[in-house]
Design an enzyme around this catalytic site. Structure first.
Site, mmCIF file in Angstrom:
data_model
loop_
_atom_site.group_PDB
_atom_site.id
_atom_site.type_symbol
_atom_site.label_atom_id
_atom_site.label_comp_id
_atom_site.label_asym_id
_atom_site.label_seq_id
_atom_site.Cartn_x
_atom_site.Cartn_y
_atom_site.Cartn_z
ATOM 1 N N VAL A 14 0.833 -1.200 0.000
ATOM 2 C CA VAL A 14 0.000 0.000 0.000
ATOM 3 C C VAL A 14 0.870 1.253 0.000
ATOM 4 O O VAL A 14 0.580 2.222 -0.702
ATOM 5 C CB VAL A 14 -0.950 0.000 1.218
ATOM 6 N N GLU A 15 1.947 1.231 0.765
ATOM 7 C CA GLU A 15 2.790 2.422 0.890
ATOM 8 C C GLU A 15 3.512 2.774 -0.418
ATOM 9 O O GLU A 15 3.487 3.935 -0.833
ATOM 10 C CB GLU A 15 3.829 2.215 2.001
ATOM 11 N N THR A 16 4.142 1.808 -1.041
ATOM 12 C CA THR A 16 5.017 2.144 -2.182
ATOM 13 C C THR A 16 4.949 1.172 -3.357
ATOM 14 O O THR A 16 5.819 1.210 -4.218
ATOM 15 C CB THR A 16 6.487 2.225 -1.734
#
Length: 385
Positions: A156-158
């Site tokens: 989700v982050e990167t």
């Protein structure tokens, strides 16, 4: 024996066909020559003026005072700190991006989920899990955080390192520390602390502060750690003497698990349970009032006519009734545990926490399907691709 059709179908969902580049036809060549001549003539035209660079902070007095304070407080070279901050630039784009969405923007969990739980990200998550299987297992043994949660966060982050941010961290943090935009609650003290932590980290790790890039809010690397978390909670999980969250997946895995553990992750506890909310609007409002903070026992849920699943009824800790808006459609509900609340320490949003859970579960299912297919047909799984 051929692999089960259901397993192969699951795998097929995460495989994308890459479109071939269009061919150049011989009939196009005369037209291309004419176009090339036009382009050559256009090059002779005067060039447009270059866009002005963002203004340097330079010798601004408030930054000079801050630099001196940081150098004294953290034992850094005063000239070095002053020189780094003098080269920072104020970025209008950062000021815009940090603002909340326009009033009246409808939340939509189904649309938000679809951004992250999609075939390409699932396939990348499966590859990340396969590449870091040992690190994920070690992290679970040490901190009790399941692999699918770590994989979900990094995805989700990167997008597993594909999208880590293009902003110079020194610019982003200086902008938010000294020119935080009006129109929302002032968080400049927070960003001044993060700017200080960034300088400390850069000096300790031998990084050039002018070269480190990340998000518009100052987050860095595969797991998007803010500088204070880089200094407090990032770990050298591969034992090479350095903490590298920019390109080292092993360090990223260990650091994410350590972050969650430090914020109270409880090994073995679920993150959510299925629930049907009370029909009575007043009872539902009472359960929703604490938002994502677990505040009610399963017995209190039952007393309010909220129907938990069997696992939720057996939960020993307190729960939160979490509402997820779906635009014009009816909202979705889950009962969030203490571990769900821990996920929101990473990003204070129930939608974010649910996306992490959903993506991690999807990758785990893809992994199970891949392993089942390999077990059913070892020869096919070993064949060169």
């Amino acid at each position: 024996m051929p692999a089960p059709k259901s397993a192969l179908a699951s795998i097929a969902l995460i495989v994308l066909a890459l479109a071939a580049p269009p061919a150049v036809h011989a009939a196009d060549k005369p037209a291309r020559k004419a176009t090339a001549a036009k382009h050559a003539a256009a090059k002779k035209k005067p060039k447009a003026k270059a866009v002005a660079a963002a203004p340097l902070y330079g010798e601004r007095e408030d930054l000079r005072r801050f630099a001196a304070e940081v150098a004294e407080r953290r034992g850094l070279d005063a000239d070095w700190v002053a020189a780094q901050l003098a080269q920072a630039r104020r970025l209008d784009s950062v000021q815009r991006l940090v603002m909340p969405p326009p009033a009246g923007t409808a939340k939509d969990w189904a649309a938000y989920r679809a951004r992250f739980v999609e075939p390409r990200r699932i396939a990348a998550g499966l590859a990340f899990w396969q590449d870091h299987e040992d690190a994920l297992a070690r992290a679970q043994a040490r901190w009790g955080v399941p692999p699918e949660i770590v994989v979900g966060i990094i995805g989700v982050e990167t997008f597993y390192g594909r999208i880590t941010g293009r902003f110079r961290i020194v610019d982003a943090l200086a902008t938010l520390a000294f020119d935080f935009p009006t129109g929302r609650s002032d968080r400049s003290p927070f960003f001044r602390r993060e700017l200080e932590e960034f300088l400390v980290w850069s000096e300790r790790e031998g990084r050039d502060p002018q070269e480190v890039r990340g998000s518009f809010a100052g987050a860095i690397g595969l797991p998007q750690f803010m500088p204070s978390n880089l200094n407090r909670l990032a770990v050298d999980f591969d034992g090479d003497g350095h903490v590298d969250l920019g390109g080292n997946g092993v360090d990223a895995v260990g650091s994410v698990a350590n972050f969650l553990s430090a914020h109270g992750w409880q090994p073995g506890q679920a993150t959510t349970h299925a629930v049907a909310p009370p029909v009575d609007t007043a009872a539902r409002a009472r359960l929703l009032a604490p938002d994502i903070e677990p505040s009610f026992t399963p017995a209190e849920f039952a007393a309010a006519d909220a129907e938990l699943d069997a696992a939720g009824r057996a939960e020993t800790g307190k729960l939160a009734l979490v509402e997820l808006q779906n635009g014009a459609a009816a909202p979705s509900y889950v009962a969030g545990t203490a571990n769900f609340r821990v996920l929101t320490r990473y990003n204070a949003s129930a939608y974010y926490a649910m996306a992490v859970i959903a993506l991690g579960d999807a990758v785990a299912q893809a992994r199970a399907a891949t392993r089942a297919a390999a077990a059913a047909d070892p020869a096919a799984s070993a064949a060169p691709r």
